[in-house]
Design a protein around this motif. Sequence first.
Motif, PDB file in Angstrom:
ATOM      1  N   ALA A 392      16.835  65.908  24.022  1.00 12.84           N
ATOM      2  CA  ALA A 392      18.143  65.446  24.487  1.00 12.84           C
ATOM      3  C   ALA A 392      18.388  65.866  25.935  1.00 12.84           C
ATOM      4  N   LEU A 393      18.027  67.081  26.287  1.00 10.70           N
ATOM      5  CA  LEU A 393      18.223  67.567  27.652  1.00 10.70           C
ATOM      6  C   LEU A 393      17.315  66.816  28.635  1.00 10.70           C
ATOM      7  N   ILE A 394      16.097  66.487  28.202  1.00 12.28           N
ATOM      8  CA  ILE A 394      15.202  65.687  29.048  1.00 12.28           C
ATOM      9  C   ILE A 394      15.813  64.308  29.294  1.00 12.28           C
ATOM     10  N   GLY A 395      16.406  63.718  28.260  1.00 13.83           N
ATOM     11  CA  GLY A 395      17.071  62.427  28.408  1.00 13.83           C
ATOM     12  C   GLY A 395      18.195  62.485  29.422  1.00 13.83           C
ATOM     13  N   ALA A 396      18.996  63.565  29.383  1.00 14.34           N
ATOM     14  CA  ALA A 396      20.089  63.722  30.342  1.00 14.34           C
ATOM     15  C   ALA A 396      19.556  63.828  31.771  1.00 14.34           C
ATOM     16  N   LEU A 397      18.461  64.575  31.962  1.00 11.01           N
ATOM     17  CA  LEU A 397      17.856  64.701  33.294  1.00 11.01           C
ATOM     18  C   LEU A 397      17.338  63.356  33.805  1.00 11.01           C
ATOM     19  N   LEU A 398      16.758  62.564  32.917  1.00  8.33           N
ATOM     20  CA  LEU A 398      16.240  61.255  33.315  1.00  8.33           C
ATOM     21  C   LEU A 398      17.368  60.305  33.712  1.00  8.33           C
ATOM     22  N   TYR A 399      18.494  60.368  33.011  1.00  7.94           N
ATOM     23  CA  TYR A 399      19.641  59.545  33.402  1.00  7.94           C
ATOM     24  C   TYR A 399      20.159  59.957  34.779  1.00  7.94           C
ATOM     25  N   GLY A 400      20.166  61.262  35.036  1.00 10.59           N
ATOM     26  CA  GLY A 400      20.585  61.727  36.358  1.00 10.59           C
ATOM     27  C   GLY A 400      19.666  61.194  37.447  1.00 10.59           C
ATOM     28  N   LEU A 401      18.351  61.228  37.202  1.00 11.44           N
ATOM     29  CA  LEU A 401      17.381  60.693  38.163  1.00 11.44           C
ATOM     30  C   LEU A 401      17.544  59.189  38.336  1.00 11.44           C
ATOM     31  N   LEU A 402      17.827  58.481  37.242  1.00 14.95           N
ATOM     32  CA  LEU A 402      18.031  57.029  37.285  1.00 14.95           C
ATOM     33  C   LEU A 402      19.147  56.657  38.256  1.00 14.95           C
ATOM     34  N   PHE A 403      20.297  57.306  38.133  1.00 15.46           N
ATOM     35  CA  PHE A 403      21.432  56.918  38.966  1.00 15.46           C
ATOM     36  C   PHE A 403      21.280  57.406  40.401  1.00 15.46           C
ATOM     37  N   ARG A 404      20.564  58.510  40.595  1.00 14.84           N
ATOM     38  CA  ARG A 404      20.284  58.929  41.968  1.00 14.84           C
ATOM     39  C   ARG A 404      19.396  57.901  42.651  1.00 14.84           C
ATOM     40  N   THR A 405      18.413  57.361  41.903  1.00 16.08           N
ATOM     41  CA  THR A 405      17.554  56.308  42.448  1.00 16.08           C
ATOM     42  C   THR A 405      18.340  55.031  42.694  1.00 16.08           C
ATOM     43  N   LEU A 406      19.229  54.671  41.761  1.00 12.39           N
ATOM     44  CA  LEU A 406      20.030  53.463  41.901  1.00 12.39           C
ATOM     45  C   LEU A 406      20.954  53.535  43.103  1.00 12.39           C
ATOM     46  N   TYR A 407      21.654  54.670  43.258  1.00 10.02           N
ATOM     47  CA  TYR A 407      22.561  54.814  44.387  1.00 10.02           C
ATOM     48  C   TYR A 407      21.810  54.799  45.713  1.00 10.02           C
ATOM     49  N   GLY A 408      20.594  55.396  45.715  1.00 10.39           N
ATOM     50  CA  GLY A 408      19.780  55.359  46.932  1.00 10.39           C
ATOM     51  C   GLY A 408      19.335  53.950  47.264  1.00 10.39           C
ATOM     52  N   LYS A 409      19.025  53.167  46.232  1.00 10.65           N
ATOM     53  CA  LYS A 409      18.613  51.771  46.437  1.00 10.65           C
ATOM     54  C   LYS A 409      19.759  50.962  47.023  1.00 10.65           C
ATOM     55  N   GLU A 410      20.977  51.188  46.508  1.00 11.75           N
ATOM     56  CA  GLU A 410      22.149  50.460  47.020  1.00 11.75           C
ATOM     57  C   GLU A 410      22.438  50.831  48.472  1.00 11.75           C
ATOM     58  N   GLU A 411      22.246  52.109  48.821  1.00 11.76           N
ATOM     59  CA  GLU A 411      22.474  52.533  50.201  1.00 11.76           C
ATOM     60  C   GLU A 411      21.477  51.882  51.150  1.00 11.76           C
ATOM     61  N   ASN A 412      20.212  51.761  50.696  1.00  8.75           N
ATOM     62  CA  ASN A 412      19.185  51.141  51.515  1.00  8.75           C
ATOM     63  C   ASN A 412      19.490  49.653  51.754  1.00  8.75           C
ATOM     64  N   ILE A 413      20.033  48.999  50.730  1.00  4.93           N
ATOM     65  CA  ILE A 413      20.404  47.585  50.872  1.00  4.93           C
ATOM     66  C   ILE A 413      21.512  47.437  51.897  1.00  4.93           C
TER      67      ILE A 413
END
Length: 414
Positions: A392-413
């Motif tokens: 469960a804790l690994i899942g939470a960390l992966l979600y955090g990484l997902l949105f950090r990647t998503l927000y970075g992608k939006e900033e690059n756009i």
Amino acid sequence: MRTWDLNLKVRLIGETLFNLLFWMYYPFLTIYFSDSFGQSVAGLLMSVPPLVGIIANLLGGYLSDTLGRRRTMLLGSLVQVVMFALFALSLSDWINYIAYILISFGRTIYYPASSAMVADLTPERDRREVFAVFLTAFNIGAVLGPMLGSIFFFHYRSELLWSCTAATFLYLCAIFFLIRETVPEAESGKRLSGSLLSVLKAQIRSYKVIFYDKVFALFILAGIVVMTVIRQENTYLPIYISAHVPEQALFSWKSWSPNLGGVGVFGWMMGLSGIIFVLFSVPVARMFEKINDRTLLILSICVVGASLFLMGCTTNVWMLLLLMATMSFGELMQSPVSDSFVSKYAPAEKRGQYMGAATLQNTIGNFFAPVTMILSGWVPSSSVFGFILICALIGALLYGLLFRTLYGKEENIK
């Protein structure tokens, strides 16, 4: 709901009817196959349907965008009708197991088209709430299903399976006569053509593009870990409850003291979970509508993981019911947000395929979930629940990484 399209109303009624029966047999299959084949063998066997489901998920999403939502739903429903009839007629445990695999195959083909149809007919601003309503419908059966199933599945299994056959056939007829096609105009001209091999190659090429999307790939990976944790309520939890929870009094009133233990406790836990889903799916969706997806997804898996871990620390029926209630609220936060995220992220012309790929979270999560049954043969239950908490804790960390990647992608756009 009065303003909903007829397609949505028909499906809401049909899926509610079928899921009432579904929850009367599904939670007890782990116990049934454990008794038939042994716990370790059953753990391996329960890993096979998700592997078949991976193919069905991708196929269902591809057919949804090419063959059409309606035809794909008809195909998935027809497979279920035939296999429920086979399950009801069979006297062999192995044939029952094969029928169960193919029932899962039919359901898995059906749901990408079903989810895509909801997104086709619903404005983006309303999707989270509409998905919550369908989640409520899915779980209406979970209110009484497990409690009734603890009686009917083990004593009147043939009658129960024939009822599932009849309900699925009636829903198949409703889809055929009442539901119209909703695939977007851009996709409506596409049709399946060529050999089966060419169709599979086209499907692989199409999904290859999706899985090269780093954000979506992270979403799938996080979802697999999360669903491995959530699916413990139907894999290791019933085994643990039936083996470790002794018969005990629910309460005492004068000379009346109803006792509950083993399978009965698990049935009540699942029934309580169903009540919570029915009563609170839409209110919880509305309560958290202003909270961002990142916070809800991380919080939900932490709540689910902690609740499951604490279940391994008690055998008291009231504490187990309380922890099941907490776990259910965690699931309520997760599911509509996950569906809404995919519908917002996916391009309209590939929505069915993205929905199909997203359901890989369920099928691959179901594949890994029985590993706890195998693990329980080597380590104590406390270690198994500790392993679930770590996931469960690994899942939470992966979600955090997902949105950090998503927000970075939006900033690059930008």
